[in-house]
Motif scaffolding. Structure first.
Motif, PDB file in Angstrom:
ATOM      1  N   GLN A 295       0.814  -1.218   0.000  1.00 23.11           N
ATOM      2  CA  GLN A 295       0.000   0.000   0.000  1.00 23.11           C
ATOM      3  C   GLN A 295       0.850   1.272   0.000  1.00 23.11           C
ATOM      4  O   GLN A 295       0.608   2.212   0.741  1.00 23.11           O
ATOM      5  N   GLY A 296       1.877   1.303  -0.832  1.00 18.99           N
ATOM      6  CA  GLY A 296       2.662   2.514  -0.998  1.00 18.99           C
ATOM      7  C   GLY A 296       3.461   2.928   0.215  1.00 18.99           C
ATOM      8  O   GLY A 296       3.416   4.094   0.642  1.00 18.99           O
ATOM      9  N   ALA A 297       4.190   2.007   0.786  1.00 20.87           N
ATOM     10  CA  ALA A 297       4.940   2.293   2.003  1.00 20.87           C
ATOM     11  C   ALA A 297       6.048   3.318   1.760  1.00 20.87           C
ATOM     12  O   ALA A 297       6.598   3.441   0.669  1.00 20.87           O
ATOM     13  N   VAL A 298       6.372   4.053   2.840  1.00 19.48           N
ATOM     14  CA  VAL A 298       7.490   4.992   2.851  1.00 19.48           C
ATOM     15  C   VAL A 298       8.606   4.364   3.677  1.00 19.48           C
ATOM     16  O   VAL A 298       8.373   3.909   4.806  1.00 19.48           O
ATOM     17  N   VAL A 299       9.817   4.329   3.134  1.00 18.76           N
ATOM     18  CA  VAL A 299      10.958   3.704   3.800  1.00 18.76           C
ATOM     19  C   VAL A 299      11.970   4.780   4.176  1.00 18.76           C
ATOM     20  O   VAL A 299      12.377   5.587   3.335  1.00 18.76           O
ATOM     21  N   LEU A 300      12.370   4.776   5.457  1.00 24.14           N
ATOM     22  CA  LEU A 300      13.437   5.641   5.947  1.00 24.14           C
ATOM     23  C   LEU A 300      14.685   4.781   6.133  1.00 24.14           C
ATOM     24  O   LEU A 300      14.725   3.933   7.032  1.00 24.14           O
ATOM     25  N   LEU A 301      15.688   4.982   5.305  1.00 26.79           N
ATOM     26  CA  LEU A 301      16.950   4.251   5.407  1.00 26.79           C
ATOM     27  C   LEU A 301      17.955   5.157   6.115  1.00 26.79           C
ATOM     28  O   LEU A 301      18.409   6.156   5.558  1.00 26.79           O
ATOM     29  N   ILE A 302      18.289   4.827   7.353  1.00 22.91           N
ATOM     30  CA  ILE A 302      19.140   5.668   8.195  1.00 22.91           C
ATOM     31  C   ILE A 302      20.525   5.048   8.273  1.00 22.91           C
ATOM     32  O   ILE A 302      20.735   4.056   8.967  1.00 22.91           O
ATOM     33  N   THR A 303      21.472   5.615   7.556  1.00 25.13           N
ATOM     34  CA  THR A 303      22.836   5.092   7.539  1.00 25.13           C
ATOM     35  C   THR A 303      23.767   6.142   6.951  1.00 25.13           C
ATOM     36  O   THR A 303      23.319   7.056   6.245  1.00 25.13           O
ATOM     37  N   ASP A 304      25.064   6.015   7.251  1.00 24.76           N
ATOM     38  CA  ASP A 304      26.045   6.917   6.658  1.00 24.76           C
ATOM     39  C   ASP A 304      26.572   6.388   5.322  1.00 24.76           C
ATOM     40  O   ASP A 304      27.367   7.049   4.657  1.00 24.76           O
ATOM     41  N   HIS A 326      12.176   0.011  -5.791  1.00 29.12           N
ATOM     42  CA  HIS A 326      11.032  -0.367  -6.606  1.00 29.12           C
ATOM     43  C   HIS A 326       9.952  -1.082  -5.803  1.00 29.12           C
ATOM     44  O   HIS A 326       8.849  -1.312  -6.316  1.00 29.12           O
ATOM     45  N   SER A 327      10.217  -1.396  -4.535  1.00 28.02           N
ATOM     46  CA  SER A 327       9.229  -2.074  -3.697  1.00 28.02           C
ATOM     47  C   SER A 327       8.417  -1.102  -2.859  1.00 28.02           C
ATOM     48  O   SER A 327       7.435  -1.516  -2.232  1.00 28.02           O
ATOM     49  N   CYS A 328       8.814   0.155  -2.808  1.00 30.39           N
ATOM     50  CA  CYS A 328       8.111   1.138  -1.990  1.00 30.39           C
ATOM     51  C   CYS A 328       7.782   2.367  -2.828  1.00 30.39           C
ATOM     52  O   CYS A 328       8.314   2.547  -3.923  1.00 30.39           O
ATOM     53  N   ARG A 329       6.907   3.189  -2.308  1.00 28.42           N
ATOM     54  CA  ARG A 329       6.547   4.407  -3.028  1.00 28.42           C
ATOM     55  C   ARG A 329       7.609   5.479  -2.865  1.00 28.42           C
ATOM     56  O   ARG A 329       7.823   6.301  -3.758  1.00 28.42           O
ATOM     57  N   ARG A 330       8.295   5.476  -1.727  1.00 29.53           N
ATOM     58  CA  ARG A 330       9.240   6.555  -1.432  1.00 29.53           C
ATOM     59  C   ARG A 330      10.376   6.015  -0.567  1.00 29.53           C
ATOM     60  O   ARG A 330      10.135   5.518   0.534  1.00 29.53           O
ATOM     61  N   LEU A 331      11.585   6.081  -1.066  1.00 30.64           N
ATOM     62  CA  LEU A 331      12.766   5.642  -0.329  1.00 30.64           C
ATOM     63  C   LEU A 331      13.589   6.874   0.021  1.00 30.64           C
ATOM     64  O   LEU A 331      14.158   7.529  -0.851  1.00 30.64           O
ATOM     65  N   ILE A 332      13.633   7.194   1.315  1.00 31.77           N
ATOM     66  CA  ILE A 332      14.326   8.392   1.804  1.00 31.77           C
ATOM     67  C   ILE A 332      15.554   7.956   2.581  1.00 31.77           C
ATOM     68  O   ILE A 332      15.446   7.245   3.584  1.00 31.77           O
ATOM     69  N   TRP A 333      16.713   8.394   2.129  1.00 33.27           N
ATOM     70  CA  TRP A 333      17.978   8.078   2.796  1.00 33.27           C
ATOM     71  C   TRP A 333      18.312   9.223   3.741  1.00 33.27           C
ATOM     72  O   TRP A 333      18.522  10.359   3.318  1.00 33.27           O
ATOM     73  N   LEU A 334      18.376   8.908   5.039  1.00 37.03           N
ATOM     74  CA  LEU A 334      18.736   9.882   6.066  1.00 37.03           C
ATOM     75  C   LEU A 334      20.193   9.648   6.443  1.00 37.03           C
ATOM     76  O   LEU A 334      20.546   8.596   6.985  1.00 37.03           O
ATOM     77  N   ASN A 335      21.042  10.636   6.158  1.00 38.32           N
ATOM     78  CA  ASN A 335      22.491  10.478   6.295  1.00 38.32           C
ATOM     79  C   ASN A 335      23.053  11.577   7.190  1.00 38.32           C
ATOM     80  O   ASN A 335      22.996  12.758   6.834  1.00 38.32           O
ATOM     81  N   PRO A 336      23.615  11.235   8.367  1.00 40.19           N
ATOM     82  CA  PRO A 336      24.195  12.274   9.237  1.00 40.19           C
ATOM     83  C   PRO A 336      25.429  12.944   8.649  1.00 40.19           C
ATOM     84  O   PRO A 336      25.818  14.022   9.092  1.00 40.19           O
ATOM     85  N   LEU A 337      26.062  12.335   7.648  1.00 36.10           N
ATOM     86  CA  LEU A 337      27.237  12.961   7.040  1.00 36.10           C
ATOM     87  C   LEU A 337      26.882  14.232   6.272  1.00 36.10           C
ATOM     88  O   LEU A 337      27.765  15.051   5.989  1.00 36.10           O
ATOM     89  N   LEU A 338      25.625  14.430   5.953  1.00 38.72           N
ATOM     90  CA  LEU A 338      25.217  15.641   5.253  1.00 38.72           C
ATOM     91  C   LEU A 338      25.271  16.874   6.150  1.00 38.72           C
ATOM     92  O   LEU A 338      24.990  17.976   5.691  1.00 38.72           O
ATOM     93  N   LEU A 356      20.174   5.642  -6.440  1.00 34.20           N
ATOM     94  CA  LEU A 356      19.110   4.650  -6.342  1.00 34.20           C
ATOM     95  C   LEU A 356      18.047   4.998  -5.313  1.00 34.20           C
ATOM     96  O   LEU A 356      17.131   4.199  -5.093  1.00 34.20           O
ATOM     97  N   VAL A 357      18.146   6.153  -4.651  1.00 34.56           N
ATOM     98  CA  VAL A 357      17.153   6.553  -3.665  1.00 34.56           C
ATOM     99  C   VAL A 357      16.356   7.730  -4.211  1.00 34.56           C
ATOM    100  O   VAL A 357      16.803   8.451  -5.102  1.00 34.56           O
ATOM    101  N   HIS A 358      15.172   7.931  -3.666  1.00 38.16           N
ATOM    102  CA  HIS A 358      14.337   9.043  -4.104  1.00 38.16           C
ATOM    103  C   HIS A 358      14.778  10.362  -3.486  1.00 38.16           C
ATOM    104  O   HIS A 358      14.718  11.404  -4.140  1.00 38.16           O
ATOM    105  N   GLU A 359      15.200  10.324  -2.228  1.00 39.24           N
ATOM    106  CA  GLU A 359      15.630  11.537  -1.543  1.00 39.24           C
ATOM    107  C   GLU A 359      16.826  11.220  -0.655  1.00 39.24           C
ATOM    108  O   GLU A 359      16.943  10.124  -0.111  1.00 39.24           O
ATOM    109  N   HIS A 360      17.695  12.221  -0.486  1.00 35.04           N
ATOM    110  CA  HIS A 360      18.878  12.106   0.366  1.00 35.04           C
ATOM    111  C   HIS A 360      18.871  13.314   1.305  1.00 35.04           C
ATOM    112  O   HIS A 360      19.066  14.450   0.859  1.00 35.04           O
ATOM    113  N   ARG A 361      18.644  13.070   2.596  1.00 38.91           N
ATOM    114  CA  ARG A 361      18.421  14.162   3.540  1.00 38.91           C
ATOM    115  C   ARG A 361      19.345  14.014   4.748  1.00 38.91           C
ATOM    116  O   ARG A 361      19.728  12.900   5.119  1.00 38.91           O
ATOM    117  N   PRO A 362      19.678  15.134   5.434  1.00 39.19           N
ATOM    118  CA  PRO A 362      20.478  15.054   6.660  1.00 39.19           C
ATOM    119  C   PRO A 362      19.626  14.624   7.846  1.00 39.19           C
ATOM    120  O   PRO A 362      18.410  14.844   7.866  1.00 39.19           O
TER     121      PRO A 362
END
Length: 388
Positions: A295-304, A326-338, A356-362
Motif C-alpha cells: 500500500q505505498g509504504a514509505v521507507v526511511l533508510l538511516i545510515t552513513d 522499486h518495492s516502496c513508493r518513497r525511499l528516503i535516505w537519512l544520512n548524518p554525514l550531510l 538509487l534513492v528518491h531523496e537524500h536528507r540530513p
C-alpha cells in the motif's frame, strides 16, 4: 564492612552520575557491580575499576565515559574538585564534557540550580540553539532535553487513496451493489441511489536504521523518535542492522521508552560493531519486504553509507537498494554525514546508493527531524517520487 552503608551510598551516587552521562544503567547492573566488589580487594583501585567497568558498561563507546567518570568520582579527596573538573574540561572530546556536566548535576549542593538549567533548555533562545546542535556534540543535559523535544514530534504522513470504498451520501461514486440491495427491501423498486467514496489512509512507514560504530550515537537518539512515532500511529515497522538485520517493531510498541529500549538491547547483538549494508538490505528484501511494504509504504533508510566491502559487496548493495526502491513508493535516505557543508560522495558505498534513492536528507539534529516531518506530511504529486 564497617562503612558498608556509606560505600553503598557512594556506589549509588556513582551510578546516578553514569546515568546522567548517558549510560543505560538499571538496578540489575548496580546489583552486579556491588556483588563484583565483594569478590575483589577494595584496597586495589585497579581491581575496583575493572570490576565496575565489567558489570556497568555494555558498549564500547561508553568505555571512555566510564573511565573519566571513575577518575572524577573516586578521586583523591585531597585534590580539589575544581581541579579535576578543569582537567576533564580541557579535552575536546564530547565524553569529557558529558562527564563534567554529570558530575555537576550529581553534586548534592546544587539540585535547584540543576533544575533551572533543564528548564532553560526549552526557552526560546536556548531551544533554538538546541534544535540546531549536532547530536554528536551534545552533552548529557542537552541529550536529555533533545529527547524530550523529539518526543513532541508527530508524523502525520500524507494520506493516500486505497482500493477500498465506504458508504457516503455525498460520495461521487455510485454504489450499484448497495443500491440494488436496498431496492430488494423496497419490492424491487429503486427509490434511492446509494453513493460511496474512496478510503484514504496514511501509508505504512518502515525505518531501517544502521547501528554500526560510526552510527551508534545517532541511532541512540533516533530510536527515541522512532519509539514516539510507533506509539503515535499504526503500521510502523522498525529494523536495526549492523552485521545482521533485527526486527524491533514489537519491542518499540511498549509505551515506556526505557522498558522498550531495554528489550531492544536484549535482542540486538551487534550494536556498535561492523556494518554490512548490502547484506542487511538483501535480507530485508528477501524476508520482510512483502510483509511490510504494501500500500505505498514509505521507507526511511538511516545510515552513513560507509560500506566497507569489496566489489562483490558493492554490487550486492546496488542490487538490494534498487530492489528496495522499486518495492516502496518513497525511499528516503537519512544520512548524518550531510551535516558537513562541503560533503562530497567520495565513499564507494555512498556513490553506489545515491542514484538509487528518491531523496537524500540530513539527520543530525532536531531541526533536520522537523524538516523530515514537514516533508512527509506535505501532499506529494502522484506517480514517481521526486529526488532531492
Amino acid at each position: 564492612m564497617e562503612n558498608g552503608g556509606a560505600f553503598a551510598a557512594n556506589l549509588l551516587g556513582f551510578g546516578r552520575m553514569l546515568r546522567r552521562a548517558g549510560l543505560p544503567l538499571g538496578p540489575g547492573e548496580m546489583l552486579a557491580g556491588a556483588e563484583a566488589l565483594t569478590r575483589i580487594d577494595l584496597g586495589d583501585r585497579r581491581q575496583a575499576e575493572a570490576a565496575l567497568r565489567a558489570t556497568l558498561v555494555h558498549r564500547r563507546e561508553h568505555f571512555e565515559i566510564f573511565d573519566q567518570a571513575f577518575a572524577l568520582f573516586w578521586r583523591d579527596r585531597s585534590v580539589p574538585t575544581e581541579t579535576m573538573e578543569g582537567d576533564l574540561g580541557d579535552t575536546a572530546a564530547p565524553a569529557a564534557r558529558r562527564v563534567s556536566e554529570a558530575a555537576g548535576a550529581n553534586a548534592t549542593s546544587a539540585p535547584p540550580q540543576t533544575e533551572r538549567r533543564v528548564d532553560a533548555a526549552l526557552t526560546v533562545s536556548t531551544g533554538e540553539q538546541l534544535r540546531k546542535m549536532d547530536f554528536e556534540a551534545m552533552g548529557a543535559e542537552e541529550i536529555a532535553a533533545a529527547k524530550r523535544e523529539i518526543r513532541r514530534l508527530t508524523l502525520p504522513l500524507d494520506a493516500r487513496p486505497t482500493r477500498r470504498f465506504r458508504p457516503d451520501a455525498l460520495g461521487r461514486r455510485t454504489d450499484l451493489r448497495a443500491t440494488l440491495k436496498q431496492s430488494l427491501r423496497q419490492g424491487g423498486e429503486v427509490l434511492e441511489i446509494r453513493h460511496a467514496s474512496r478510503v484514504s489512509r496514511p501509508p505504512p512507514l518502515v525505518a531501517i536504521c544502521d547501528i554500526s560504530g560510526s552510527m551508534a550515537r545517532y541511532a541512540q537518539i533516533l530510536l527515541h523518535f522512532l519509539h514516539a512515532v510507533t506509539n503515535d500511529r499504526d503500521r510502523v515497522s522498525t529494523f536495526l542492522f549492523g552485521t545482521r538485520l533485527t526486527n524491533i517493531t514489537r519491542q518499540l510498541r511498549h509505551r515506556d521508552a526505557e522498558v522498550a529500549f531495554q528489550m531492544v538491547s536484549h535482542i540486538v547483538p551487534d550494536w556498535s560493531g561492523g556494518t554490512r549494508i548490502g547484506e542487511a538490505l538483501d535480507h530485508f528484501n528477501r524476508d520482510w519486504s512483502r510483509r511490510v511494504l504494501g500500500q505505498g509504504a514509505v521507507v526511511l533508510l538511516i545510515t552513513d553509507g560507509l560500506e566497507r566491502g569489496g566489489a562483490d559487496e558493492l554490487a550486492r548493495l546496488a542490487a538490494a537498494t534498487d530492489r528496495l526502491r522499486h518495492s516502496c513508493r518513497r525511499l528516503i535516505w537519512l544520512n548524518p554525514l550531510l551535516r558537513y557543508a562541503g560533503f562530497q560522495p567520495k565513499s564507494q558505498g555512498i556513490r553506489t546508493m545515491l542514484p538509487l534513492v528518491h531523496e537524500h536528507r540530513p539527520v543530525h539534529n532536531i531541526e533536520s527531524l522537523r524538516s523530515l516531518v514537514e516533508t512527509l506530511s506535505a501532499p506529494q504529486a502522484r506517480g514517481r517520487a521526486s529526488r532531492e
